[in-house]
Design a protein around this motif. Structure first.
Motif, PDB file in Angstrom:
ATOM      1  N   LEU A  10       1.205 -64.376 -26.639  1.00  0.00           N
ATOM      2  CA  LEU A  10       0.865 -64.252 -25.217  1.00  0.00           C
ATOM      3  C   LEU A  10       1.407 -62.935 -24.639  1.00  0.00           C
ATOM      4  CD1 LEU A  10       1.534 -67.927 -24.026  1.00  0.00           C
ATOM      5  CD2 LEU A  10      -0.673 -66.822 -24.382  1.00  0.00           C
ATOM      6  N   MET A  11       2.587 -62.583 -25.096  1.00  0.00           N
ATOM      7  CA  MET A  11       3.157 -61.340 -24.571  1.00  0.00           C
ATOM      8  C   MET A  11       2.338 -60.127 -25.026  1.00  0.00           C
ATOM      9  SD  MET A  11       5.474 -60.272 -22.619  1.00  0.00           S
ATOM     10  CE  MET A  11       6.172 -58.687 -22.167  1.00  0.00           C
ATOM     11  N   ARG A  12       1.862 -60.171 -26.250  1.00  0.00           N
ATOM     12  CA  ARG A  12       1.026 -59.060 -26.725  1.00  0.00           C
ATOM     13  C   ARG A  12      -0.269 -58.968 -25.922  1.00  0.00           C
ATOM     14  NH1 ARG A  12       2.461 -61.384 -31.744  1.00  0.00           N
ATOM     15  NH2 ARG A  12       4.181 -60.257 -32.753  1.00  0.00           N
ATOM     16  N   CYS A  15       0.537 -57.396 -22.678  1.00  0.00           N
ATOM     17  CA  CYS A  15       0.697 -55.945 -22.819  1.00  0.00           C
ATOM     18  C   CYS A  15      -0.650 -55.259 -22.990  1.00  0.00           C
ATOM     19  CB  CYS A  15       1.587 -55.633 -24.017  1.00  0.00           C
ATOM     20  SG  CYS A  15       3.314 -56.121 -23.800  1.00  0.00           S
ATOM     21  N   ALA A  16      -1.640 -55.996 -23.506  1.00  0.00           N
ATOM     22  CA  ALA A  16      -2.976 -55.432 -23.656  1.00  0.00           C
ATOM     23  C   ALA A  16      -3.773 -55.475 -22.363  1.00  0.00           C
ATOM     24  CB  ALA A  16      -3.730 -56.177 -24.749  1.00  0.00           C
ATOM     25  N   GLY A  17      -3.182 -56.030 -21.308  1.00  0.00           N
ATOM     26  CA  GLY A  17      -3.848 -56.007 -20.007  1.00  0.00           C
ATOM     27  C   GLY A  17      -4.406 -57.337 -19.562  1.00  0.00           C
ATOM     28  N   LYS A  18      -4.052 -58.401 -20.214  1.00  0.00           N
ATOM     29  CA  LYS A  18      -4.563 -59.719 -19.834  1.00  0.00           C
ATOM     30  C   LYS A  18      -3.516 -60.442 -18.986  1.00  0.00           C
ATOM     31  CE  LYS A  18      -7.504 -60.063 -23.889  1.00  0.00           C
ATOM     32  NZ  LYS A  18      -7.837 -60.809 -25.126  1.00  0.00           N
ATOM     33  N   ALA A  19      -3.802 -60.561 -17.719  1.00  0.00           N
ATOM     34  CA  ALA A  19      -2.828 -61.142 -16.787  1.00  0.00           C
ATOM     35  C   ALA A  19      -2.676 -62.642 -17.003  1.00  0.00           C
ATOM     36  CB  ALA A  19      -3.267 -60.863 -15.350  1.00  0.00           C
ATOM     37  N   HIS A  20      -3.740 -63.321 -17.453  1.00  0.00           N
ATOM     38  CA  HIS A  20      -3.634 -64.770 -17.616  1.00  0.00           C
ATOM     39  C   HIS A  20      -2.631 -65.142 -18.709  1.00  0.00           C
ATOM     40  CE1 HIS A  20      -6.442 -63.838 -20.902  1.00  0.00           C
ATOM     41  NE2 HIS A  20      -6.005 -64.967 -21.461  1.00  0.00           N
ATOM     42  N   ALA A  21      -2.423 -64.268 -19.677  1.00  0.00           N
ATOM     43  CA  ALA A  21      -1.430 -64.533 -20.723  1.00  0.00           C
ATOM     44  C   ALA A  21      -0.030 -64.600 -20.111  1.00  0.00           C
ATOM     45  CB  ALA A  21      -1.490 -63.456 -21.786  1.00  0.00           C
ATOM     46  N   PHE A  22       0.196 -63.759 -19.138  1.00  0.00           N
ATOM     47  CA  PHE A  22       1.504 -63.787 -18.475  1.00  0.00           C
ATOM     48  C   PHE A  22       1.679 -65.076 -17.676  1.00  0.00           C
ATOM     49  CE2 PHE A  22       4.295 -62.949 -14.881  1.00  0.00           C
ATOM     50  CZ  PHE A  22       5.415 -62.456 -15.531  1.00  0.00           C
TER      51      PHE A  22
ATOM     52  N   LEU B  37       4.048 -63.486 -10.165  1.00  0.00           N
ATOM     53  CA  LEU B  37       2.694 -63.398 -10.713  1.00  0.00           C
ATOM     54  C   LEU B  37       1.899 -62.244 -10.098  1.00  0.00           C
ATOM     55  CD1 LEU B  37       1.788 -67.227 -10.891  1.00  0.00           C
ATOM     56  CD2 LEU B  37       2.565 -65.712 -12.733  1.00  0.00           C
ATOM     57  N   ALA B  38       2.066 -62.029  -8.805  1.00  0.00           N
ATOM     58  CA  ALA B  38       1.367 -60.902  -8.171  1.00  0.00           C
ATOM     59  C   ALA B  38       1.871 -59.567  -8.719  1.00  0.00           C
ATOM     60  CB  ALA B  38       1.579 -60.968  -6.660  1.00  0.00           C
ATOM     61  N   TYR B  39       3.149 -59.501  -8.951  1.00  0.00           N
ATOM     62  CA  TYR B  39       3.697 -58.254  -9.486  1.00  0.00           C
ATOM     63  C   TYR B  39       3.142 -57.953 -10.881  1.00  0.00           C
ATOM     64  CZ  TYR B  39       7.216 -54.771 -10.752  1.00  0.00           C
ATOM     65  OH  TYR B  39       7.845 -53.629 -11.128  1.00  0.00           O
ATOM     66  N   ALA B  40       3.099 -59.001 -11.696  1.00  0.00           N
ATOM     67  CA  ALA B  40       2.556 -58.804 -13.042  1.00  0.00           C
ATOM     68  C   ALA B  40       1.082 -58.430 -12.998  1.00  0.00           C
ATOM     69  CB  ALA B  40       2.748 -60.072 -13.863  1.00  0.00           C
ATOM     70  N   THR B  41       0.330 -59.048 -12.091  1.00  0.00           N
ATOM     71  CA  THR B  41      -1.090 -58.728 -11.987  1.00  0.00           C
ATOM     72  C   THR B  41      -1.303 -57.278 -11.564  1.00  0.00           C
ATOM     73  OG1 THR B  41      -1.529 -61.036 -11.404  1.00  0.00           O
ATOM     74  CG2 THR B  41      -3.254 -59.424 -10.911  1.00  0.00           C
ATOM     75  N   ASN B  42      -0.512 -56.807 -10.598  1.00  0.00           N
ATOM     76  CA  ASN B  42      -0.650 -55.415 -10.154  1.00  0.00           C
ATOM     77  C   ASN B  42      -0.319 -54.430 -11.270  1.00  0.00           C
ATOM     78  OD1 ASN B  42      -1.401 -56.180  -7.573  1.00  0.00           O
ATOM     79  ND2 ASN B  42       0.718 -56.235  -6.829  1.00  0.00           N
ATOM     80  N   VAL B  43       0.681 -54.767 -12.025  1.00  0.00           N
ATOM     81  CA  VAL B  43       1.046 -53.857 -13.122  1.00  0.00           C
ATOM     82  C   VAL B  43      -0.083 -53.773 -14.147  1.00  0.00           C
ATOM     83  CG1 VAL B  43       2.614 -53.571 -15.069  1.00  0.00           C
ATOM     84  CG2 VAL B  43       3.526 -54.135 -12.814  1.00  0.00           C
ATOM     85  N   VAL B  44      -0.710 -54.896 -14.411  1.00  0.00           N
ATOM     86  CA  VAL B  44      -1.811 -54.888 -15.371  1.00  0.00           C
ATOM     87  C   VAL B  44      -2.982 -54.073 -14.839  1.00  0.00           C
ATOM     88  CG1 VAL B  44      -3.557 -56.336 -16.461  1.00  0.00           C
ATOM     89  CG2 VAL B  44      -1.167 -57.048 -16.459  1.00  0.00           C
ATOM     90  N   LYS B  45      -3.248 -54.143 -13.518  1.00  0.00           N
ATOM     91  CA  LYS B  45      -4.362 -53.366 -12.945  1.00  0.00           C
ATOM     92  C   LYS B  45      -4.082 -51.873 -12.999  1.00  0.00           C
ATOM     93  CE  LYS B  45      -6.081 -56.907  -9.795  1.00  0.00           C
ATOM     94  NZ  LYS B  45      -6.248 -57.315  -8.374  1.00  0.00           N
TER      95      LYS B  45
END
Lengths: 204, 353
Positions: A10-12, A15-22, B37-45
């Motif tokens: 999930l962490m990988r 890191c690849a840009g998938k927010a749902h994994a987080f 969760l919002a922070y993580a989403t922003n970082v991914v964007k």
């Protein structure tokens, strides 16, 4: 479905840009991590638990690239390492002693385990006893030195092995082992002193 | 129970008690959950924008984290950067004036700025050159030449003037927007050279014809100027310089006409003291060609050119004597005027032949 993937997978994905994994990772470790922080900080610094918890996750998000650079790093160990050091910083700032208290106690302190209900076969009528035991254990944990407390919680509640605890606390293997022994001995004495009257009263 | 057993030193009773603790089901507040969760989403964007940065950081963390930069390495890199900067500045420097693009390399070399010592040396050489011309000429007309060029051009050597002239020709619009005028400088130079040549020619003629020379015991005073003239300035006209003198006649006539009004009384006095012959020869040497006329009635026409004489085509300078002279003085003046005019006419006649 979240159990299908390991934490590292999930962490990988995160890191690849998938927010749902987080989101899955967060849901999986939200309560255990928060509980660990509450118990490590103790009743005196319980109000700081949410701040430390939030800072830990944000720091994890910021440092996800550095986690990628580590090969075969355990996500859970890394998460608890971040949380542990942040909590230790709070305790140090509050003036609490966080150094190892290795005061000698009798290893085989007398404890009436034979009077206690079986820990693996809990019956409804025994729930009240264990709830009292749990509440009493929290008081006993507050009386432990911080690093003994951390070792005990990580090992008994979060299921980390001694090797993993050495990574989280950043100490030697033997040091962790001795701290676990001291913590167990103190907690048995503390718990026996409070629960033995209850057991004797119930047995009567 | 082994030390490597994950359940090493696990107390089942304490573990059961811990799992029944009242804080077992505690969770952080909803706001903390939303923030994380919002922070993580922003970082991914924002991650695609920082892909290069993340790659650089990963490279640095993997390969350069153990690189200890030394002081000499920093100094070397700084020196290299400075040299590159200077090279770029020299190479990319834009011209400050557009004329640079139009001018040639040779012209720019001639427009170099001279040092004060060089200018001083050239001024000295120029003054020496002018003094030599004046000494050879010894004529009042030529003595006026330096006065005309006593401006900025007179202080500069021929090389400086040539450089300045080329500079003016290069960028007339860049200086003032007006067309460059170089005629006065050229005319001045030609006038000076021609006059010097004329005087030298006259002096040579004097040396060749000593029998016609006129002795001048007293200091000579020219008609047209108050400047002294040397005793050897006696002049005998020859054919050799007739053409040159003719070309300068107009200029000399203008000069004498300009000074006639001013020196009217001086002409009368010199006629009485020097005599008409000597004064005429001095005027010829000075290039003042005119004839004299006495008028005892026309007082308002003092020293003015009344007309041109038909015989010589020289201008007539009227010397008015109304109410000033007695008969004897007038008779003497008339005699000297006649002698003066005779010499002038002879000169003109000889020139025409």
């Amino acid at each position: 479905m979240s159990d299908v993937f390991a934490d590292e997978d999930l962490m990988r994905q995160f890191c690849a840009g998938k927010a749902h994994a987080f989101r899955l990772l967060y849901a999986r470790h939200e309560k255990p991590l928060y509980r660990y922080l509450r118990r490590l900080l103790g009743s005196a610094e319980a109000t700081q638990a949410e701040d430390v918890f939030q800072d830990t996750w944000m720091k994890l998000v910021d440092a996800k690239d550095s986690w990628q650079a580590r090969d075969n790093a355990s996500f859970k160990t890394w998460l608890y390492t971040l949380a542990h050091h942040r909590a230790i910083d709070i305790l140090r700032k509050s003036g609490r002693e966080v150094s190892a208290d290795e005061g000698w106690i009798e290893d085989d302190a007398e404890s009436p385990w034979q009077l206690w209900p079986a820990a693996t076969a809990q019956q409804p009528e025994q729930q009240a006893f264990w709830r009292k035991a749990g509440q009493q254990l929290l008081h006993c944990l507050d009386a432990l030195p911080v690093l003994q407390r951390a070792a005990f919680i990580l090992h008994h509640d979060d299921g980390l092995s001694v090797e993993e605890i050495t990574l989280v606390i950043n100490t030697e293997f033997e040091t962790v082992k001795s701290r676990l022994r001291y913590a167990l001995a103190k907690l048995r004495i503390c718990m026996g002193a409070h629960l033995l009257p209850i057991l004797e009263k119930d047995s009567v | 129970m082994s030390l490597h057993d994950p359940n090493f030193a696990t107390d089942k009773h304490l573990q059961t008690a811990l799992r029944h603790a009242p804080d077992q089901d505690l969770a952080p507040s909803q706001s903390v959950r939303d923030n994380v969760l919002a922070y993580a989403t922003n970082v991914v964007k924002q991650a695609p924008e920082n892909l290069l940065k993340r790659s650089f950081n990963a490279f640095v963390s993997l390969h350069l984290k153990n690189w200890n930069v030394k002081a000499w390495q920093v100094a070397s890199m700084g020196a290299l950067a400075s040299v590159l900067l200077v090279m770029v500045m020299v190479r990319e420097q834009a011209p400050q004036e557009s004329i640079w693009a139009e001018s040639k390399v040779g012209d720019l070399a001639q427009n170099k700025v001279e040092s004060p010592d060089e200018i001083e040396q050239k001024n000295y050489q120029l003054k020496e050159h002018q003094s030599e011309i004046n000494r050879s000429a010894e004529a009042p007309e030529l003595q006026n030449v330096p006065m005309r060029t006593e401006g900025s051009m007179a202080r500069k050597s021929p090389e400086v003037r040539q450089s300045q002239k080329k500079s003016e020709n290069l960028k007339p619009e860049a200086k003032s927007g007006l067309p460059a005028i170089e005629v006065p400088t050229k005319q001045l130079a030609e006038t000076s050279a021609d006059k010097a040549e004329a005087v030298e020619t006259l002096n040579a003629q004097v040396a060749e014809a000593p029998d016609t020379a006129v002795e001048a015991a007293a200091p000579s005073v020219p008609v047209a100027s108050s400047a002294p003239v040397g005793a050897s300035a006696s002049v005998v006209p020859t054919e050799a310089d007739a053409q040159l003198a003719s070309s300068k006649r107009a200029t000399a006539s203008e000069h004498s006409m300009r000074n006639a009004v001013i020196d009217h009384d001086a002409i009368v006095e010199k006629l009485l003291t020097l005599g008409g012959d000597n004064l005429a020869k001095q005027d010829i040497a000075a290039g003042n060609y005119h004839v004299l006329k006495l008028d005892t009635e026309a007082c308002e026409k003092l020293g003015k050119h009344e007309s041109h004489e038909a015989e010589t085509n020289y201008k007539v300078v009227v010397l008015a004597l109304c109410g000033k002279d007695n008969t004897a003085r007038a008779a003497l003046l008339q005699t000297e005027v006649g002698s003066y005019n005779k010499v002038m006419r002879n000169w003109q006649q000889h020139h025409n032949e």
